[in-house]
Scaffold this active site. Structure first.
Site, PDB file in Angstrom:
ATOM      1  CE  LYS A   1       1.981   9.972   8.691  1.00 33.41           C
ATOM      2  NZ  LYS A   1       0.889  10.828   8.202  1.00 33.41           N
TER       3      LYS A   1
ATOM      4  CD  GLU B   1      -4.478  -0.729  -3.880  1.00 33.01           C
ATOM      5  OE1 GLU B   1      -3.506  -0.058  -3.496  1.00 33.01           O
ATOM      6  OE2 GLU B   1      -5.086  -1.527  -3.149  1.00 33.01           O
TER       7      GLU B   1
HETATM    8  P1  NAD Z   1       0.345   6.338   1.040  1.00 31.66           P
HETATM    9  O1  NAD Z   1       0.847   4.959   1.095  1.00 31.66           O
HETATM   10  O2  NAD Z   1       1.236   7.412   0.483  1.00 31.66           O
HETATM   11  O3  NAD Z   1      -0.091   6.856   2.513  1.00 31.66           O
HETATM   12  C1  NAD Z   1      -0.391   6.024   3.610  1.00 31.66           C
HETATM   13  C2  NAD Z   1       0.219   6.588   4.880  1.00 31.66           C
HETATM   14  O4  NAD Z   1       1.636   6.620   4.768  1.00 31.66           O
HETATM   15  C3  NAD Z   1      -0.192   8.028   5.213  1.00 31.66           C
HETATM   16  O5  NAD Z   1      -0.327   8.166   6.616  1.00 31.66           O
HETATM   17  C4  NAD Z   1       1.004   8.834   4.754  1.00 31.66           C
HETATM   18  O6  NAD Z   1       1.140  10.068   5.430  1.00 31.66           O
HETATM   19  C5  NAD Z   1       2.146   7.905   5.098  1.00 31.66           C
HETATM   20  N1  NAD Z   1       3.380   8.126   4.343  1.00 31.66           N
HETATM   21  C6  NAD Z   1       3.512   8.633   3.093  1.00 31.66           C
HETATM   22  N2  NAD Z   1       4.818   8.687   2.747  1.00 31.66           N
HETATM   23  C7  NAD Z   1       5.519   8.199   3.791  1.00 31.66           C
HETATM   24  C8  NAD Z   1       6.917   7.980   4.041  1.00 31.66           C
HETATM   25  N3  NAD Z   1       7.846   8.282   3.138  1.00 31.66           N
HETATM   26  N4  NAD Z   1       7.284   7.460   5.219  1.00 31.66           N
HETATM   27  C9  NAD Z   1       6.361   7.135   6.147  1.00 31.66           C
HETATM   28  N5  NAD Z   1       5.033   7.316   5.980  1.00 31.66           N
HETATM   29  C10 NAD Z   1       4.615   7.842   4.812  1.00 31.66           C
HETATM   30  O7  NAD Z   1      -1.023   6.320   0.232  1.00 31.66           O
HETATM   31  P2  NAD Z   1      -1.696   7.510  -0.625  1.00 31.66           P
HETATM   32  O8  NAD Z   1      -0.670   8.310  -1.367  1.00 31.66           O
HETATM   33  O9  NAD Z   1      -2.591   8.239   0.268  1.00 31.66           O
HETATM   34  O10 NAD Z   1      -2.529   6.683  -1.685  1.00 31.66           O
HETATM   35  C11 NAD Z   1      -1.895   6.232  -2.873  1.00 31.66           C
HETATM   36  C12 NAD Z   1      -2.355   4.836  -3.226  1.00 31.66           C
HETATM   37  O11 NAD Z   1      -2.010   3.941  -2.180  1.00 31.66           O
HETATM   38  C13 NAD Z   1      -3.860   4.675  -3.355  1.00 31.66           C
HETATM   39  O12 NAD Z   1      -4.310   5.079  -4.606  1.00 31.66           O
HETATM   40  C14 NAD Z   1      -4.013   3.207  -3.119  1.00 31.66           C
HETATM   41  O13 NAD Z   1      -3.717   2.511  -4.298  1.00 31.66           O
HETATM   42  C15 NAD Z   1      -2.959   2.918  -2.072  1.00 31.66           C
HETATM   43  N6  NAD Z   1      -3.542   2.924  -0.697  1.00 31.66           N
HETATM   44  C16 NAD Z   1      -3.756   1.725  -0.118  1.00 31.66           C
HETATM   45  C17 NAD Z   1      -4.352   1.701   1.139  1.00 31.66           C
HETATM   46  C18 NAD Z   1      -4.629   0.400   1.834  1.00 31.66           C
HETATM   47  O14 NAD Z   1      -5.575   0.330   2.622  1.00 31.66           O
HETATM   48  N7  NAD Z   1      -3.819  -0.631   1.642  1.00 31.66           N
HETATM   49  C19 NAD Z   1      -4.716   2.877   1.791  1.00 31.66           C
HETATM   50  C20 NAD Z   1      -4.457   4.090   1.174  1.00 31.66           C
HETATM   51  C21 NAD Z   1      -3.861   4.092  -0.077  1.00 31.66           C
END
Ligand code: NAD
Length: 507
Positions: free
Chosen positions: A182, A392
Site C-alpha cells: 500500500k 521530526e
Molecule cells: P504517515 O506515517 O501518516 O504515512 C505513512 C504511510 O502510512 C502512508 O502510506 C499512509 O497511507 C499510511 N497510514 C496512515 N495512517 C495509517 C493507519 N492508521 N494504518 C495504516 N497505515 C496508515 O506519514 P505522513 O502523515 O505522510 O507524514 C507525517 C510525518 O511522518 C512527516 O512529517 C514525517 O515526520 C513522518 N514521516 C516519516 C517518514 C519516514 O521515512 N520515516 C516518511 C513519511 C513521513
C-alpha cells in the site's frame, strides 16, 4: 482543470489492473496542477489482494520456485528499472516533488542496484544450514531451514516510494513470499509501474499486488488482516505505534522504520571546506523530507559563530524552483499539509525564543505563489529541549546548538527519543570513531551523509523503529527459522524415552 485530460491509474491485484468507484487526485507539489487520478481502493480491495497473495503463496508458484529462477527474474526486473529510469523519475517526481537531479541519483537511481542486491540475496542467502551436533544424547542430523513467512504487507510513505517499497518487496520476493503493497495515497505511481514490470518479467499473478487507498482504511486493514503474516512499515512514529497495535491482534511479525532527529557533531578540527556543505546536504536534501536527515547540528562553542556564518552563506546559494529543471537544487515540500505542519513548527520555535539565521518560512517571489514551498532555514538560539530540536520537522530546517566538550556533545545527540542516524565531522579519524561508538543510532556517518547501501543494515534504535532493512540479514525479517531434527539412534535403549517409560517393549 477537468479530470478528463489526465491519465487515470488503476490498482494492480492478482496480475490485473483493478479500478475502484472512487479516485484520488494527484497534484504537482510544485504547481498544484492535477497530474493524474488514482483508483481509491477500499477494504474489499485489500481483502481481495490478500486472498490472491495467499493463493499464490500456497500454490508454490513463487514460494517453491527454485531460488536460481527467482533470482534470474529479479535480476531482469533490476535491469528494467535501469532501462526505464527516465519514466520512473517522471512518475515519482510528478507526485512527490523531488528534483530531477535528486531523483536520478537517489529516489529512482537506487532502484536498480537495490533490486539487484536482493536478486543476488535470493541465491546467496543461507536458506538451509546443517548444524554439526554431538552424538549425545543421540546421534542426529540438525538443519536450520529459513522459510518464507507467507503473505507480507508493506505500507510505504511518500518521500521515497520506489526505493522504500523495494526495501520490502526485494527481500520478500527473494525469500519466496507474496506481498501486498500500500503506497502513500499521494505517490503510488512508481510502485504501480514496478509491479507491472515485475509481472511482465515473470513474477506470477498474485505474488506482488498494489492496493492504493487511505492509510486509515486500507493500511489499517492490511496491518490487522488475519491472513497477513508480516507487516513492514515506513512512516511516522505515531502511525508505527498504531501498526504495531493493529498487528498485535494476530501476533504478526512487524518491522518498522520510523522517524528520526539525527544528531551531528561538528568537532573543532572538522575541515570546513567540505563539512559545511556536508552538514547542509545531510539536513536539506529533498527539502529535508528524509527520516535519516541530520537535523540537529552540534558545534563546539569556540567554532559556533564561524560555522553558523558559513552555513548561512552556503545555504543562501541553494536554488529553489522547478524540480524538473536540472539546475534546481531544491523543490517544494510534498503537500500543503506538510508545508503547514512545518510552518507551525517554525512559529512555535519563534515563540520559544529561537532565532532564524536564515529563512523561517515560505520563499518570496511570483514563482512560489503556487505550490508548497519552504525556504532553507537555519535556527540559532535554540536548546535541545525546544520542540524544534525534539520533533521530526520533515522540512529544510537545521537547528545549530553549541557544545562545550565531547561528553556534552554525546549527551546532546543521545538526548532524543529517536535513534535512526547520527554523524560526526572531523579530521581526527580516531576521535571520530570513538565518538561514533558512543552515539545511540542505527547508522553513524563520519564525514558524509545519506550513504545508504543495500549491503549494509538500516534501521533505528529507540523509537526510530524495530528490525533492520537491507544488509546481509535483510531476509531474516522475511523468513521463519525452522529447526529440523533427524534422529539417527534407531534403538530404544539409546533413545531417552526412559525419562517417561522405563521398560522397553518386549522383543
Ligand atoms: P504517515 O506515517 O501518516 O504515512 C505513512 C504511510 O502510512 C502512508 O502510506 C499512509 O497511507 C499510511 N497510514 C496512515 N495512517 C495509517 C493507519 N492508521 N494504518 C495504516 N497505515 C496508515 O506519514 P505522513 O502523515 O505522510 O507524514 C507525517 C510525518 O511522518 C512527516 O512529517 C514525517 O515526520 C513522518 N514521516 C516519516 C517518514 C519516514 O521515512 N520515516 C516518511 C513519511 C513521513
Amino acid at each position: 482543470m477537468s479530470t478528463v485530460s489526465v491519465k487515470h491509474h488503476q490498482m494492480f491485484i492478482d496480475g490485473k489492473d483493478v479500478d475502484a468507484p472512487q479516485a484520488f487526485e494527484i497534484r504537482s507539489p510544485a504547481t498544484e496542477e492535477l497530474v493524474c487520478t488514482i483508483a481509491k481502493g477500499s477494504v474489499e480491495h485489500a481483502d481481495a489482494a490478500v486472498e490472491s497473495a495467499r493463493r499464490a503463496f500456497e500454490s508454490g508458484v513463487w514460494s517453491r520456485k527454485p531460488k536460481e529462477e527467482r533470482a534470474a527474474i529479479m535480476k531482469r526486473i533490476a535491469d528494467r528499472f535501469g532501462e526505464e529510469l527516465e519514466e520512473l523519475i517522471e512518475l515519482e517526481t510528478m507526485a512527490n516533488g523531488a528534483t530531477v537531479r535528486q531523483a536520478t541519483g537517489f529516489h529512482c537511481g537506487l532502484a536498480a542496484p537495490h533490486m539487484l542486491y536482493f536478486a543476488e540475496q535470493a541465491e546467496s542467502y543461507e536458506f538451509e544450514r546443517a548444524i554439526p551436533t554431538k552424538a549425545y544424547p543421540t546421534h542426529s542430523v540438525n538443519t536450520i531451514i529459513r522459510e518464507p513467512v507467507g503473505v507480507c504487507a508493506a505500507i510505504v510513505p511518500w518521500n521515497f516510494p520506489l526505493v522504500l517499497g523495494l526495501w520490502k518487496i526485494g527481500p520478500a520476493l527473494a525469500a519466496g513470499n507474496s506481498i501486498v503493497v500500500k503506497p502513500d495515497e499521494k505517490t503510488p505511481l512508481s510502485l504501480l509501474r514496478a509491479a507491472q514490470i515485475a509481472y511482465e518479467e515473470g513474477v506470477p499473478a498474485g505474488v506482488f499486488n498494489i492496493v492504493t487507498g487511505d492509510g486509515a482504511e486500507v493500511g489499517a486493514r492490511l496491518a490487522s488482516h488475519p491472513d497477513v503474516d508480516k507487516v513492514a512499515f515506513t512512516g511516522s512514529t505515531a502511525i508505527g505505534r498504531e501498526i504495531m497495535r493493529l498487528a498485535s491482534g494476530t501476533v504478526k511479525k512487524v518491522s518498522l522504520e520510523l522517524g528520526g532527529k539525527g544528531g551531528v557533531v561538528m568537532m573543532p578540527d572538522a575541515d570546513l571546506s567540505y563539512s559545511i556543505d556536508g552538514a547542509l546536504f545531510g539536513c536539506m536534501l529533498y527539502s529535508g523530507q528524509i527520516c535519516e536527515s541530520g537535523t540537529r547540528l552540534f558545534v563546539h562553542k569556540d567554532k559556533y559563530d564561524e560555522v553558523v556564518a558559513k552555513l548561512v552563506e552556503r545555504a543562501s546559494t541553494i536554488k529553489l524552483g522547478d524540480p524538473t529543471d536540472y539546475d534546481t537544487d531544491m523543490g517544494p515540500v510534498v503537500s500543503a499539509r506538510q508545508r503547514d505542519r512545518i510552518l507551525g513548527y517554525l512559529d512555535q520555535a519563534k515563540a520559544d525564543g529561537a532565532t532564524f539565521a536564515l529563512g523561517g518560512g515560505a520563499p518570496e517571489g511570483p514563482e512560489f505563489e503556487k505550490g508548497y514551498w519552504i525556504a532553507p532555514t537555519i535556527i540559532t538560539n535554540v536548546t535541545n529541549d525546544m520542540q524544534i530540536a525534539r520533533e521530526e520537522i520533515f522540512g529544510p530546517v537545521l537547528v545549530v546548538i553549541p557544545y562545550d566538550s565531547i561528553d556534552h556533545a554525546v549527551e546532546l545527540v543521545n538526548d532524543s527519543e529517536y535513534g535512526l542516524t547520527a554523524g560526526v565531522w572531523s579530521t581526527d579519524y580516531e576521535a571520530a570513531s570513538e565518538l561514533a561508538a558512543r552515539l545511540r543510532a542505527g547508522t553513524v556517518w563520519i564525514n558524509n551523509w545519506h550513504m545508504v547501501d543495500p549491503s549494509l543494515p538500516f534501521g533505528g534504535y529507540k523509537q526510530s523503529g524495530v528490525g533492520r532493512e537491507l544488509g546481509p540479514d535483510a531476509l531474516n525479517e522475511y523468513t521463519e527459522a525452522k529447526h529440523v531434527h533427524l534422529d539417527l539412534a534407531g534403538r530404544h535403549d539409546r533413545l531417552p524415552f526412559d525419562l517417561l517409560i522405563s521398560t522397553p517393549l518386549p522383543e
